[in-house]
Design an enzyme around this catalytic site. Sequence first.
Site, PDB file in Angstrom:
ATOM      1  N   ILE A  65       2.414   8.628  -2.133  1.00 40.56           N
ATOM      2  CA  ILE A  65       1.849   7.355  -1.688  1.00 40.56           C
ATOM      3  C   ILE A  65       2.019   6.323  -2.798  1.00 40.56           C
ATOM      4  O   ILE A  65       1.792   6.624  -3.979  1.00 40.56           O
ATOM      5  CB  ILE A  65       0.335   7.534  -1.409  1.00 40.56           C
ATOM      6  CG1 ILE A  65       0.122   8.614  -0.344  1.00 40.56           C
ATOM      7  CG2 ILE A  65      -0.319   6.215  -1.010  1.00 40.56           C
ATOM      8  CD1 ILE A  65      -1.240   9.266  -0.417  1.00 40.56           C
ATOM      9  N   CYS A  66       2.413   5.098  -2.419  1.00 40.64           N
ATOM     10  CA  CYS A  66       2.383   3.985  -3.366  1.00 40.64           C
ATOM     11  C   CYS A  66       1.877   2.754  -2.615  1.00 40.64           C
ATOM     12  O   CYS A  66       1.199   2.889  -1.607  1.00 40.64           O
ATOM     13  CB  CYS A  66       3.753   3.761  -4.025  1.00 40.64           C
ATOM     14  SG  CYS A  66       5.008   3.128  -2.911  1.00 40.64           S
ATOM     15  N   ARG A  67       2.207   1.568  -3.086  1.00 33.95           N
ATOM     16  CA  ARG A  67       1.681   0.364  -2.438  1.00 33.95           C
ATOM     17  C   ARG A  67       2.382   0.109  -1.110  1.00 33.95           C
ATOM     18  O   ARG A  67       1.736  -0.171  -0.112  1.00 33.95           O
ATOM     19  CB  ARG A  67       1.844  -0.847  -3.363  1.00 33.95           C
ATOM     20  CG  ARG A  67       1.102  -2.084  -2.898  1.00 33.95           C
ATOM     21  CD  ARG A  67       1.333  -3.246  -3.836  1.00 33.95           C
ATOM     22  NE  ARG A  67       2.692  -3.737  -3.723  1.00 33.95           N
ATOM     23  CZ  ARG A  67       3.073  -4.709  -2.888  1.00 33.95           C
ATOM     24  NH1 ARG A  67       2.194  -5.282  -2.095  1.00 33.95           N
ATOM     25  NH2 ARG A  67       4.332  -5.102  -2.846  1.00 33.95           N
ATOM     26  N   GLY A  69       5.525   2.033  -0.130  1.00 29.06           N
ATOM     27  CA  GLY A  69       6.400   3.122   0.298  1.00 29.06           C
ATOM     28  C   GLY A  69       7.709   3.188  -0.455  1.00 29.06           C
ATOM     29  O   GLY A  69       8.467   4.146  -0.310  1.00 29.06           O
ATOM     30  N   MET A  93      -0.006   1.988   0.845  1.00 28.62           N
ATOM     31  CA  MET A  93      -1.408   1.600   0.987  1.00 28.62           C
ATOM     32  C   MET A  93      -1.567   0.296   1.772  1.00 28.62           C
ATOM     33  O   MET A  93      -2.629   0.024   2.310  1.00 28.62           O
ATOM     34  CB  MET A  93      -2.078   1.475  -0.385  1.00 28.62           C
ATOM     35  CG  MET A  93      -2.272   2.813  -1.086  1.00 28.62           C
ATOM     36  SD  MET A  93      -3.265   4.010  -0.150  1.00 28.62           S
ATOM     37  CE  MET A  93      -4.927   3.365  -0.407  1.00 28.62           C
TER      38      MET A  93
END
Length: 102
Positions: A65-67, A69, A93
Site C-alpha cells: 500500500i502507498c498513497r 498505488g 490510500m
Amino acid sequence: MEEIKEITAEELRVKLENGEKLNLIDVREDEEVAHGMIPGAKHIKMGEIPNRLDEFSKDEEYIFICRSGNRSGTVCRYLQDMGYKVCNMVGGMLAWDGEVTK
C-alpha cells in the site's frame, strides 16, 4: 514480464471485515503514515525494503500500500522478480475509505 496481482481498496476492506488474516505493508514515508494507516498494516518505507527482506517469507502473500498505488507497484515488481508473492492495492490510500489508525 509477469503481471502484478492487484486488489482494490474496496476488495481489501471486505476481506478485512470478514476477518481474513492479511499481510499488509505500507511503504509510505513517516509523515504520510502519520495521517493514518489501514489497521493491522506494518510500516516499512519503500527505501528500506531491500534491507528488510528477512521480514518476508516466500510462502506468504503480501499486499503493498502507498498513497496512490505507484510506489507499492514498484515494490511489488521488485519483490515478485525475487520470487515473493505480492499484491498491489490499486489507488492506494487515496482510494481507501475504510477505518484508519494513527
